[in-house]
Design a protein around this motif. Sequence first.
Motif, PDB file in Angstrom:
ATOM      1  N   UNK A 185      31.707 -66.784  34.569  1.00 52.40           N
ATOM      2  CA  UNK A 185      31.383 -66.999  33.315  1.00 52.40           C
ATOM      3  C   UNK A 185      32.804 -67.168  32.501  1.00 52.40           C
ATOM      4  N   UNK A 186      33.442 -67.454  33.567  1.00 55.28           N
ATOM      5  CA  UNK A 186      35.173 -67.759  33.087  1.00 55.28           C
ATOM      6  C   UNK A 186      35.368 -69.310  32.611  1.00 55.28           C
ATOM      7  N   UNK A 187      34.524 -70.101  33.271  1.00 51.51           N
ATOM      8  CA  UNK A 187      35.036 -71.835  33.304  1.00 51.51           C
ATOM      9  C   UNK A 187      33.839 -71.793  33.216  1.00 51.51           C
ATOM     10  N   UNK A 188      34.083 -73.539  32.891  1.00 55.63           N
ATOM     11  CA  UNK A 188      32.552 -74.501  32.399  1.00 55.63           C
ATOM     12  C   UNK A 188      32.438 -75.397  33.967  1.00 55.63           C
ATOM     13  N   UNK A 189      31.212 -75.757  34.168  1.00 54.33           N
ATOM     14  CA  UNK A 189      31.486 -76.773  35.410  1.00 54.33           C
ATOM     15  C   UNK A 189      32.394 -77.861  35.708  1.00 54.33           C
ATOM     16  N   UNK A 190      31.815 -78.361  34.414  1.00 52.93           N
ATOM     17  CA  UNK A 190      33.429 -79.618  34.089  1.00 52.93           C
ATOM     18  C   UNK A 190      34.368 -79.112  34.199  1.00 52.93           C
ATOM     19  N   UNK A 191      35.595 -78.600  33.752  1.00 49.48           N
ATOM     20  CA  UNK A 191      36.437 -77.888  34.072  1.00 49.48           C
ATOM     21  C   UNK A 191      37.624 -78.084  35.045  1.00 49.48           C
ATOM     22  N   UNK A 192      37.230 -78.643  35.908  1.00 51.32           N
ATOM     23  CA  UNK A 192      38.490 -78.363  37.110  1.00 51.32           C
ATOM     24  C   UNK A 192      38.842 -78.956  37.126  1.00 51.32           C
ATOM     25  N   UNK A 193      40.461 -79.004  36.851  1.00 46.39           N
ATOM     26  CA  UNK A 193      41.233 -79.078  36.963  1.00 46.39           C
ATOM     27  C   UNK A 193      42.092 -79.639  38.436  1.00 46.39           C
ATOM     28  N   UNK A 194      42.110 -80.341  39.149  1.00 42.19           N
ATOM     29  CA  UNK A 194      42.849 -80.351  40.550  1.00 42.19           C
ATOM     30  C   UNK A 194      44.882 -80.161  40.609  1.00 42.19           C
ATOM     31  N   UNK A 195      45.067 -79.819  41.603  1.00 38.58           N
ATOM     32  CA  UNK A 195      46.502 -80.463  41.122  1.00 38.58           C
ATOM     33  C   UNK A 195      46.799 -81.139  42.333  1.00 38.58           C
ATOM     34  N   UNK A 196      48.205 -81.864  41.966  1.00 39.06           N
ATOM     35  CA  UNK A 196      48.526 -82.680  42.544  1.00 39.06           C
ATOM     36  C   UNK A 196      48.116 -82.042  44.941  1.00 39.06           C
ATOM     37  N   UNK A 197      47.884 -83.271  45.093  1.00 37.40           N
ATOM     38  CA  UNK A 197      47.971 -83.067  46.203  1.00 37.40           C
ATOM     39  C   UNK A 197      48.526 -83.275  47.714  1.00 37.40           C
ATOM     40  N   UNK A 198      49.656 -83.887  46.593  1.00 37.17           N
ATOM     41  CA  UNK A 198      50.852 -84.652  48.207  1.00 37.17           C
ATOM     42  C   UNK A 198      51.956 -83.198  47.243  1.00 37.17           C
ATOM     43  N   UNK A 199      52.602 -82.836  46.924  1.00 35.21           N
ATOM     44  CA  UNK A 199      52.896 -80.928  46.595  1.00 35.21           C
ATOM     45  C   UNK A 199      52.375 -80.588  47.196  1.00 35.21           C
ATOM     46  N   UNK A 200      51.256 -80.481  47.482  1.00 36.22           N
ATOM     47  CA  UNK A 200      50.279 -79.120  48.600  1.00 36.22           C
ATOM     48  C   UNK A 200      50.824 -79.527  50.042  1.00 36.22           C
ATOM     49  N   UNK A 201      50.731 -80.595  50.337  1.00 37.71           N
ATOM     50  CA  UNK A 201      50.819 -81.073  51.828  1.00 37.71           C
ATOM     51  C   UNK A 201      52.766 -81.370  51.504  1.00 37.71           C
ATOM     52  N   UNK A 202      53.438 -80.913  51.014  1.00 42.02           N
ATOM     53  CA  UNK A 202      54.592 -81.112  50.989  1.00 42.02           C
ATOM     54  C   UNK A 202      55.034 -79.437  51.207  1.00 42.02           C
ATOM     55  N   UNK A 203      54.306 -78.700  50.688  1.00 44.65           N
ATOM     56  CA  UNK A 203      55.045 -77.016  50.828  1.00 44.65           C
ATOM     57  C   UNK A 203      54.149 -76.646  51.408  1.00 44.65           C
ATOM     58  N   UNK A 204      52.992 -76.964  52.627  1.00 41.11           N
ATOM     59  CA  UNK A 204      52.214 -76.617  53.637  1.00 41.11           C
ATOM     60  C   UNK A 204      52.933 -75.828  54.917  1.00 41.11           C
ATOM     61  N   UNK A 205      52.626 -75.030  55.104  1.00 45.11           N
ATOM     62  CA  UNK A 205      53.294 -74.418  56.380  1.00 45.11           C
ATOM     63  C   UNK A 205      54.914 -73.896  56.310  1.00 45.11           C
ATOM     64  N   UNK A 206      55.035 -73.787  54.286  1.00 45.22           N
ATOM     65  CA  UNK A 206      55.880 -72.362  54.769  1.00 45.22           C
ATOM     66  C   UNK A 206      55.751 -71.607  54.091  1.00 45.22           C
ATOM     67  N   UNK A 207      54.391 -71.264  53.528  1.00 50.50           N
ATOM     68  CA  UNK A 207      53.948 -69.744  53.488  1.00 50.50           C
ATOM     69  C   UNK A 207      52.728 -70.151  54.682  1.00 50.50           C
TER      70      UNK A 207
END
Length: 351
Positions: A76-98
Amino acid sequence: MVQLSQAVTAAILAIGVFAHPGGNVNKEILRRQAHLDYPERRTVQSCKRDLIESGWVREQHRRREARLHDIRVAAGFAKPGELVRRDVGEVEEEYGVEASCTLDPEATEGPYWVVGELVRQNLLTGEKGAITHLDINVVDTSTCKPVTDAYLEMWGSNSTGVYTGVQARGNGDGGPSSLVSNALRGLQPTSANGTATFITVIPGHYVGRTNHLHTIVHHGATLLPNNTISGGTISHVGQFYIEQNFLNQVEKTAPYNTNTQKHTTNAQDFLFNMGKQGGDDPVMKISLIGSKIEDGLYATIDVGVNPKARRNPAPVNMWTTSGGKPYPNSPWTGYPDTCKNCGFGGRPPTI
């Protein structure tokens, strides 16, 4: 023979820390050092390029975003259409660091491993605390592909630092009450993307150790009709942790704030600090489901293993329909006073 470094030897002799109340962590420290010294050791970071080029990192990032959103919608803390996605390029750059990563075991199984636990996602069994949806990806560091045919086992103490299924001095009141419960223990198979998912709680603290979860990765096991597993091999024995500032906030909530045991922080925990060495990061990434901890949490972590590695952890008990029963000839029997794995008198050997 690999000689233990002078720094580690000095630390073992000087700190006098304990794995659990009354227990010595020397064995755990030595095994972790052997892992760090292993010449063919590979990490999740080693697979970063392959995992990105295959699209796996992008896929897992989007899947986890969607899963957190679905949990928030269900609560009950969000509505189905409210998903906001993070930039995937940033995620790929950071992957494996943590990312937690291992070839040899990161830590010992500890004196409270109970073999024969159930295959189930929800481990709560009535336990209260910071309810956590835990999402673990398992990666084969020898092929840089997800491990799709394993069982991941998970267990931890409850919110006041007590383990179920065992009876020992220092584990709660040392009485038999915890023997009849299998709360916060269980296994899940890894999916087609290498993911195992649990519902548990952030573990409480107890004397000598910071808050942590235990995990074991099983390969080639058979699912039995009673919903347990049998056979196969074990490639990984490890522990997961919680970032200290967030952990401090958890400890202020009920029932964590009723725990009277002395609190050891991450910085004071020698095993935590060794777990952070060699490019590893065994700290879970945690997001709030609502506006506060009491609303629930979503935690993620990636684990690198070599499925061909062979580990031989020893349980102290086995789970039965009538509760925890002693495991025959366990080196943890009598913990923390008389067991074979209780330490070696403060004098670390060569390994």
